[in-house]
Design a protein around this motif. Structure first.
Motif, mmCIF file in Angstrom:
data_model
loop_
_atom_site.group_PDB
_atom_site.id
_atom_site.type_symbol
_atom_site.label_atom_id
_atom_site.label_comp_id
_atom_site.label_asym_id
_atom_site.label_seq_id
_atom_site.Cartn_x
_atom_site.Cartn_y
_atom_site.Cartn_z
ATOM 1 N N VAL A 192 0.739 -1.323 -0.037
ATOM 2 C CA VAL A 192 0.166 0.029 0.191
ATOM 3 C C VAL A 192 0.968 1.308 -0.045
ATOM 4 O O VAL A 192 0.342 2.370 -0.068
ATOM 5 N N GLY A 193 2.336 1.049 0.025
ATOM 6 C CA GLY A 193 3.069 2.273 -0.023
ATOM 7 C C GLY A 193 3.127 2.929 1.476
ATOM 8 O O GLY A 193 2.419 2.390 2.172
ATOM 9 N N TYR B 53 -8.561 -11.203 -8.334
ATOM 10 C CA TYR B 53 -7.943 -10.743 -7.422
ATOM 11 C C TYR B 53 -8.136 -9.183 -6.975
ATOM 12 O O TYR B 53 -8.279 -8.716 -5.717
ATOM 13 N N ILE B 54 -8.465 -8.633 -7.993
ATOM 14 C CA ILE B 54 -8.994 -7.143 -7.814
ATOM 15 C C ILE B 54 -9.951 -6.838 -6.856
ATOM 16 O O ILE B 54 -9.942 -6.179 -5.899
ATOM 17 N N ALA C 50 -8.149 0.952 -4.284
ATOM 18 C CA ALA C 50 -8.049 -0.682 -4.000
ATOM 19 C C ALA C 50 -7.519 -1.095 -5.100
ATOM 20 O O ALA C 50 -6.693 -1.994 -5.316
ATOM 21 N N THR C 51 -8.302 -0.814 -6.516
ATOM 22 C CA THR C 51 -7.976 -1.189 -7.543
ATOM 23 C C THR C 51 -6.614 -0.854 -8.031
ATOM 24 O O THR C 51 -5.687 -2.016 -8.582
ATOM 25 N N GLU C 52 -5.994 0.229 -7.688
ATOM 26 C CA GLU C 52 -4.771 0.690 -7.940
ATOM 27 C C GLU C 52 -3.594 -0.134 -7.147
ATOM 28 O O GLU C 52 -2.539 -0.463 -7.508
ATOM 29 N N ARG D 247 0.356 -6.514 -8.226
ATOM 30 C CA ARG D 247 0.551 -7.529 -9.225
ATOM 31 C C ARG D 247 1.926 -7.069 -10.328
ATOM 32 O O ARG D 247 2.559 -8.163 -10.254
ATOM 33 N N ARG D 248 2.166 -5.859 -10.368
ATOM 34 C CA ARG D 248 3.239 -5.406 -11.160
ATOM 35 C C ARG D 248 4.337 -5.851 -10.492
ATOM 36 O O ARG D 248 5.418 -6.246 -10.851
#
Length: 128
Positions: A30-31, A75-76, A92-94, A100-101
Protein backbone atom coordinates in the motif's frame (compact mmCIF):
# COMPACT_ATOMS: atom_id res chain seq x y z
CA UNK A 1 -0.55 -14.99 -12.19
CA UNK A 2 2.20 -13.93 -9.82
CA UNK A 3 1.07 -12.47 -6.49
CA UNK A 4 2.58 -11.75 -3.08
CA UNK A 5 2.00 -13.73 0.10
CA UNK A 6 3.15 -13.18 3.68
CA UNK A 7 6.12 -15.33 4.62
CA UNK A 8 8.34 -16.03 7.59
CA UNK A 9 11.19 -16.99 5.26
CA UNK A 10 14.25 -14.82 5.83
CA UNK A 11 12.49 -13.04 8.71
CA UNK A 12 14.85 -11.80 11.40
CA UNK A 13 17.66 -10.68 9.12
CA UNK A 14 16.89 -7.07 9.93
CA UNK A 15 16.68 -6.01 13.56
CA UNK A 16 13.32 -4.36 12.97
CA UNK A 17 11.68 -7.26 11.09
CA UNK A 18 8.17 -8.21 12.10
CA UNK A 19 5.50 -10.65 11.03
CA UNK A 20 2.00 -9.76 12.22
CA UNK A 21 0.25 -11.03 9.07
CA UNK A 22 -0.85 -14.63 8.63
CA UNK A 23 1.83 -16.70 6.87
CA UNK A 24 0.56 -17.57 3.39
CA UNK A 25 -2.12 -14.89 3.16
CA UNK A 26 -2.16 -12.59 0.16
CA UNK A 27 -0.40 -9.30 0.86
CA UNK A 28 -0.23 -6.01 -1.02
CA UNK A 29 2.05 -3.02 -1.06
CA UNK A 30 0.00 0.00 0.00
CA UNK A 31 3.07 2.24 0.08
CA UNK A 32 4.31 4.37 2.96
CA UNK A 33 1.86 6.53 4.89
CA UNK A 34 1.59 10.28 4.33
CA UNK A 35 3.31 10.97 7.66
CA UNK A 36 6.45 9.14 6.50
CA UNK A 37 6.60 10.78 3.10
CA UNK A 38 5.67 14.29 4.29
CA UNK A 39 8.21 14.39 7.10
CA UNK A 40 10.85 12.17 5.45
CA UNK A 41 10.75 10.10 8.66
CA UNK A 42 10.95 6.53 7.44
CA UNK A 43 10.88 4.96 10.93
CA UNK A 44 7.14 4.20 10.62
CA UNK A 45 6.39 0.47 10.21
CA UNK A 46 4.40 1.21 7.07
CA UNK A 47 7.59 2.43 5.40
CA UNK A 48 8.85 -1.14 5.17
CA UNK A 49 5.89 -3.47 5.18
CA UNK A 50 3.25 -5.26 3.15
CA UNK A 51 -0.37 -5.57 4.37
CA UNK A 52 -2.28 -8.86 4.61
CA UNK A 53 -5.65 -8.99 2.87
CA UNK A 54 -7.17 -11.38 5.42
CA UNK A 55 -5.71 -10.07 8.67
CA UNK A 56 -5.12 -6.41 7.78
CA UNK A 57 -1.78 -6.78 9.56
CA UNK A 58 1.71 -6.02 8.33
CA UNK A 59 4.85 -8.01 7.57
CA UNK A 60 8.31 -6.99 6.43
CA UNK A 61 8.70 -9.95 4.06
CA UNK A 62 6.62 -11.17 1.13
CA UNK A 63 7.09 -14.12 -1.19
CA UNK A 64 6.31 -14.18 -4.90
CA UNK A 65 4.02 -17.10 -5.76
CA UNK A 66 2.23 -18.27 -8.88
CA UNK A 67 -1.38 -18.21 -7.72
CA UNK A 68 -3.21 -20.39 -10.23
CA UNK A 69 -6.66 -20.39 -8.63
CA UNK A 70 -7.43 -16.67 -9.00
CA UNK A 71 -7.68 -14.52 -12.09
CA UNK A 72 -6.98 -10.79 -12.40
CA UNK A 73 -10.63 -9.74 -11.94
CA UNK A 74 -11.06 -11.93 -8.85
CA UNK A 75 -7.82 -10.59 -7.41
CA UNK A 76 -8.95 -6.98 -7.79
CA UNK A 77 -12.28 -7.84 -6.16
CA UNK A 78 -10.44 -9.59 -3.30
CA UNK A 79 -8.35 -6.48 -2.67
CA UNK A 80 -11.41 -4.23 -2.88
CA UNK A 81 -13.30 -6.45 -0.42
CA UNK A 82 -10.33 -6.60 1.97
CA UNK A 83 -10.05 -2.84 2.18
CA UNK A 84 -13.81 -2.21 2.38
CA UNK A 85 -14.27 1.35 3.59
CA UNK A 86 -10.58 1.89 4.37
CA UNK A 87 -10.10 3.26 0.87
CA UNK A 88 -12.21 3.86 -2.22
CA UNK A 89 -12.66 1.11 -4.84
CA UNK A 90 -10.45 2.98 -7.32
CA UNK A 91 -7.60 3.20 -4.79
CA UNK A 92 -8.00 -0.49 -3.92
CA UNK A 93 -7.84 -1.35 -7.62
CA UNK A 94 -4.65 0.69 -7.97
CA UNK A 95 -3.12 -1.10 -4.96
CA UNK A 96 -3.98 -4.44 -6.57
CA UNK A 97 -2.45 -3.45 -9.91
CA UNK A 98 0.73 -2.12 -8.30
CA UNK A 99 1.14 -5.24 -6.19
CA UNK A 100 0.64 -7.50 -9.22
CA UNK A 101 3.19 -5.44 -11.15
CA UNK A 102 5.69 -5.81 -8.29
CA UNK A 103 5.19 -9.59 -8.11
CA UNK A 104 5.47 -9.90 -11.89
CA UNK A 105 8.98 -8.39 -11.88
CA UNK A 106 10.44 -11.22 -9.79
CA UNK A 107 10.94 -14.97 -10.08
CA UNK A 108 8.48 -17.24 -8.30
CA UNK A 109 9.84 -18.02 -4.83
CA UNK A 110 11.74 -14.74 -4.43
CA UNK A 111 11.47 -13.16 -0.98
CA UNK A 112 10.93 -9.40 -1.11
CA UNK A 113 11.26 -6.54 1.33
CA UNK A 114 10.22 -2.92 1.01
CA UNK A 115 12.19 0.00 2.34
CA UNK A 116 10.76 3.47 1.81
CA UNK A 117 9.56 3.46 -1.78
CA UNK A 118 11.79 0.63 -3.01
CA UNK A 119 10.85 -3.04 -3.19
CA UNK A 120 13.91 -5.25 -3.40
CA UNK A 121 14.95 -8.88 -3.17
CA UNK A 122 15.93 -10.07 0.25
CA UNK A 123 18.91 -12.33 -0.09
CA UNK A 124 19.82 -14.96 2.49
CA UNK A 125 22.86 -14.14 4.58
CA UNK A 126 25.63 -16.57 3.85
CA UNK A 127 27.22 -18.27 6.83
CA UNK A 128 30.89 -17.48 6.98
Amino acid sequence: MKLLIATTELQGQASDDFMRAIPGELVVDVGPCEDATASDDWSCACARSFVGLTSGRMTTTAKVVDHLDIDAREYIETVRDAFGTWCCPDCATEIALISRRIAGQWDTGQILERYCSVVRARLPHLAG
